[in-house]
Write a protein that holds these residues in place. Structure first.
Motif, mmCIF file in Angstrom:
data_model
loop_
_atom_site.group_PDB
_atom_site.id
_atom_site.type_symbol
_atom_site.label_atom_id
_atom_site.label_comp_id
_atom_site.label_asym_id
_atom_site.label_seq_id
_atom_site.Cartn_x
_atom_site.Cartn_y
_atom_site.Cartn_z
ATOM 1 N N PRO A 104 0.804 -1.232 0.000
ATOM 2 C CA PRO A 104 0.000 0.000 0.000
ATOM 3 C C PRO A 104 0.831 1.274 0.000
ATOM 4 C CG PRO A 104 -0.098 -1.107 2.131
ATOM 5 C CD PRO A 104 0.573 -2.051 1.198
ATOM 6 N N ASP A 105 1.986 1.260 0.714
ATOM 7 C CA ASP A 105 2.810 2.472 0.765
ATOM 8 C C ASP A 105 3.380 2.809 -0.609
ATOM 9 O OD1 ASP A 105 2.302 2.630 3.453
ATOM 10 O OD2 ASP A 105 4.149 1.599 4.041
ATOM 11 N N GLU A 106 3.867 1.787 -1.307
ATOM 12 C CA GLU A 106 4.406 2.018 -2.649
ATOM 13 C C GLU A 106 3.320 2.505 -3.605
ATOM 14 O OE1 GLU A 106 4.898 -0.533 -0.768
ATOM 15 O OE2 GLU A 106 7.040 -1.084 -0.713
ATOM 16 N N GLU A 107 2.130 1.975 -3.437
ATOM 17 C CA GLU A 107 1.025 2.392 -4.295
ATOM 18 C C GLU A 107 0.616 3.840 -4.021
ATOM 19 O OE1 GLU A 107 -0.919 0.502 -6.863
ATOM 20 O OE2 GLU A 107 1.166 -0.143 -6.768
ATOM 21 N N LEU A 108 0.692 4.244 -2.754
ATOM 22 C CA LEU A 108 0.395 5.636 -2.420
ATOM 23 C C LEU A 108 1.421 6.572 -3.054
ATOM 24 C CD1 LEU A 108 -1.328 7.674 -0.884
ATOM 25 C CD2 LEU A 108 0.146 7.300 1.117
ATOM 26 N N GLU A 109 2.686 6.171 -3.009
ATOM 27 C CA GLU A 109 3.724 6.977 -3.645
ATOM 28 C C GLU A 109 3.510 7.038 -5.158
ATOM 29 O OE1 GLU A 109 6.074 8.841 -2.283
ATOM 30 O OE2 GLU A 109 5.164 8.344 -0.359
ATOM 31 N N GLU A 110 3.096 5.924 -5.724
ATOM 32 C CA GLU A 110 2.841 5.908 -7.164
ATOM 33 C C GLU A 110 1.706 6.855 -7.529
ATOM 34 O OE1 GLU A 110 2.089 2.610 -10.689
ATOM 35 O OE2 GLU A 110 1.331 2.217 -8.667
ATOM 36 N N LEU A 111 0.647 6.843 -6.729
ATOM 37 C CA LEU A 111 -0.485 7.721 -7.000
ATOM 38 C C LEU A 111 -0.080 9.181 -6.853
ATOM 39 C CD1 LEU A 111 -3.483 7.639 -7.732
ATOM 40 C CD2 LEU A 111 -4.011 7.639 -5.285
ATOM 41 N N THR A 112 0.740 9.467 -5.844
ATOM 42 C CA THR A 112 1.254 10.828 -5.673
ATOM 43 C C THR A 112 2.046 11.256 -6.899
ATOM 44 O OG1 THR A 112 1.390 10.528 -3.266
ATOM 45 C CG2 THR A 112 2.686 12.324 -4.237
ATOM 46 N N GLY A 113 2.880 10.364 -7.392
ATOM 47 C CA GLY A 113 3.676 10.671 -8.576
ATOM 48 C C GLY A 113 2.821 10.940 -9.808
ATOM 49 N N LEU A 114 1.731 10.210 -9.920
ATOM 50 C CA LEU A 114 0.834 10.425 -11.067
ATOM 51 C C LEU A 114 0.222 11.819 -11.044
ATOM 52 C CD1 LEU A 114 -0.933 6.953 -11.133
ATOM 53 C CD2 LEU A 114 0.596 7.863 -12.879
ATOM 54 N N TYR A 115 -0.156 12.276 -9.845
ATOM 55 C CA TYR A 115 -0.730 13.610 -9.757
ATOM 56 C C TYR A 115 0.340 14.696 -9.869
ATOM 57 C CZ TYR A 115 -5.277 11.691 -8.847
ATOM 58 O OH TYR A 115 -6.459 11.024 -8.991
ATOM 59 N N LEU A 116 1.564 14.378 -9.457
ATOM 60 C CA LEU A 116 2.663 15.301 -9.721
ATOM 61 C C LEU A 116 2.858 15.491 -11.221
ATOM 62 C CD1 LEU A 116 5.492 14.343 -7.189
ATOM 63 C CD2 LEU A 116 4.485 16.611 -7.505
ATOM 64 N N ALA A 117 2.772 14.382 -11.952
ATOM 65 C CA ALA A 117 2.955 14.445 -13.409
ATOM 66 C C ALA A 117 1.843 15.233 -14.087
ATOM 67 C CB ALA A 117 3.015 13.026 -13.985
ATOM 68 N N GLY A 119 0.756 17.991 -12.922
ATOM 69 C CA GLY A 119 1.012 19.409 -12.703
ATOM 70 C C GLY A 119 0.738 19.911 -11.304
ATOM 71 N N LEU A 120 0.316 19.026 -10.377
ATOM 72 C CA LEU A 120 0.077 19.471 -9.008
ATOM 73 C C LEU A 120 1.392 19.616 -8.249
ATOM 74 C CD1 LEU A 120 -2.987 17.258 -7.976
ATOM 75 C CD2 LEU A 120 -2.997 19.571 -8.917
ATOM 76 N N ARG A 121 1.396 20.490 -7.228
ATOM 77 C CA ARG A 121 2.557 20.584 -6.355
ATOM 78 C C ARG A 121 2.651 19.342 -5.492
ATOM 79 N NH1 ARG A 121 1.636 26.079 -3.290
ATOM 80 N NH2 ARG A 121 -0.411 25.077 -3.099
ATOM 81 N N LEU A 122 3.841 19.076 -4.965
ATOM 82 C CA LEU A 122 4.066 17.855 -4.206
ATOM 83 C C LEU A 122 3.099 17.732 -3.034
ATOM 84 C CD1 LEU A 122 5.645 15.299 -3.542
ATOM 85 C CD2 LEU A 122 7.288 16.735 -2.288
ATOM 86 N N GLU A 123 2.926 18.831 -2.268
ATOM 87 C CA GLU A 123 2.042 18.766 -1.108
ATOM 88 C C GLU A 123 0.600 18.492 -1.539
ATOM 89 O OE1 GLU A 123 4.000 21.226 -1.907
ATOM 90 O OE2 GLU A 123 5.591 21.271 -0.387
ATOM 91 N N THR A 124 0.187 19.165 -2.606
ATOM 92 C CA THR A 124 -1.180 18.973 -3.094
ATOM 93 C C THR A 124 -1.378 17.569 -3.639
ATOM 94 O OG1 THR A 124 -1.258 21.320 -3.687
ATOM 95 C CG2 THR A 124 -2.958 19.881 -4.621
ATOM 96 N N ALA A 125 -0.399 17.107 -4.420
ATOM 97 C CA ALA A 125 -0.498 15.769 -5.005
ATOM 98 C C ALA A 125 -0.574 14.703 -3.914
ATOM 99 C CB ALA A 125 0.707 15.512 -5.909
ATOM 100 N N ARG A 126 0.241 14.853 -2.862
ATOM 101 C CA ARG A 126 0.216 13.864 -1.784
ATOM 102 C C ARG A 126 -1.111 13.899 -1.033
ATOM 103 N NH1 ARG A 126 3.945 10.836 0.388
ATOM 104 N NH2 ARG A 126 5.609 11.939 -0.725
#
Length: 244
Positions: A104-117, A119-126
């Motif tokens: 689950p942790d890796e998947e959360l990071e993956e989802l964060t990365g997708l929203y970073l891509a 155009g969202l800021r890191l805090e917003t994407a997370r």
């Protein structure tokens, strides 16, 4: 201070934001294609046979055989096509669920990365990833990673049945149109009925799909004219040669 009112989830009710859109579009596609194929193929058969002979027996036999064979062919083709698509989607859904259980942790990071891509800021994407995961982790990953909605996986049996039914309904029109008028009017009456029906199906599909009605009608009508002209000409040649 009064609590903020959350925005409506459907700010534009006329836009296709509702669940099940892919399923409805698939039903529309199968229905329109089935009806058009039924109209054109059976019309081409009966008009072609009518070009070779004025005897109703061969015309009726050819039309019924074309209707039954075409409906089965449409159903089988739709079943095979949709089965392949839905099997692939279900396999992807199962794999995503397994990954969410195992890491689950890796998947959360993956989802964060997708929203970073996106155009969202890191805090917003997370934050978005965390909130969507808490709400429905599977749906969040399927949407962001694969553009799949689990509710939109289409039933192959339903698609096959809709396609066969639409083909049959469409095929009945030229079959009846060729049988009802007297001999001199069979081909003209059938051709007129077929072209009107094709124009209606083209207009309806464009209306429901939001595309150009003029282009849709023109495509199907021109195709119908070419099919009828080709088969009637061939039937007339065969009849003149004594083959019909």
């Amino acid at each position: 201070m009064p609590p903020a009112v959350p925005p409506s989830p459907l700010p534009h009710s006329d836009e296709p934001h509702r669940q099940g859109l892919a399923q409805r579009l698939n039903w529309l596609r199968a229905g329109v294609l089935g009806a058009n194929d039924g109209i054109v193929s059976v019309a081409a058969i009966v008009v072609g046979v009518a070009g070779a002979t004025s005897d109703l027996g061969p015309i009726l036999t050819a039309g019924i055989v074309g209707l039954v064979g075409g409906a089965i062919s449409m159903a089988l083709g739709e079943y095979v096509s949709v089965s392949s698509q839905s099997d692939s989607e279900r396999a992807l859904i199962a794999r995503e669920k397994q990954e969410l259980r195992d890491m689950p942790d890796e998947e959360l990071e993956e989802l964060t990365g997708l929203y970073l891509a996106k155009g969202l800021r890191l805090e917003t994407a997370r934050q978005v990833a965390i909130e969507l995961t808490e709400h429905d982790a599977v749906a969040a990953h399927l949407s962001a990673e694969l553009n799949i909605d689990e509710a939109d996986v289409v039933s192959a049996w339903h698609a096959a049945g809709a396609s066969a039914l639409a083909f049959t309904i469409g095929a009945l029109l030229p079959l009846l149109a060729i049988l009802i008028p007297p001999d001199p009017w069979r081909v003209p009456a059938t051709s007129l009925a077929v072209l009107v029906a094709l124009a209606l199906t083209g207009w309806t599909s464009a209306q429901l799909g939001g595309s150009s009605r003029r282009k849709s009608v023109l495509r199907v009508v021109v195709g119908g004219v070419l099919a009828l002209a080709a088969t009637y000409g061939l039937g007339s040649l065969l009849g003149a040669a004594g083959i019909g």
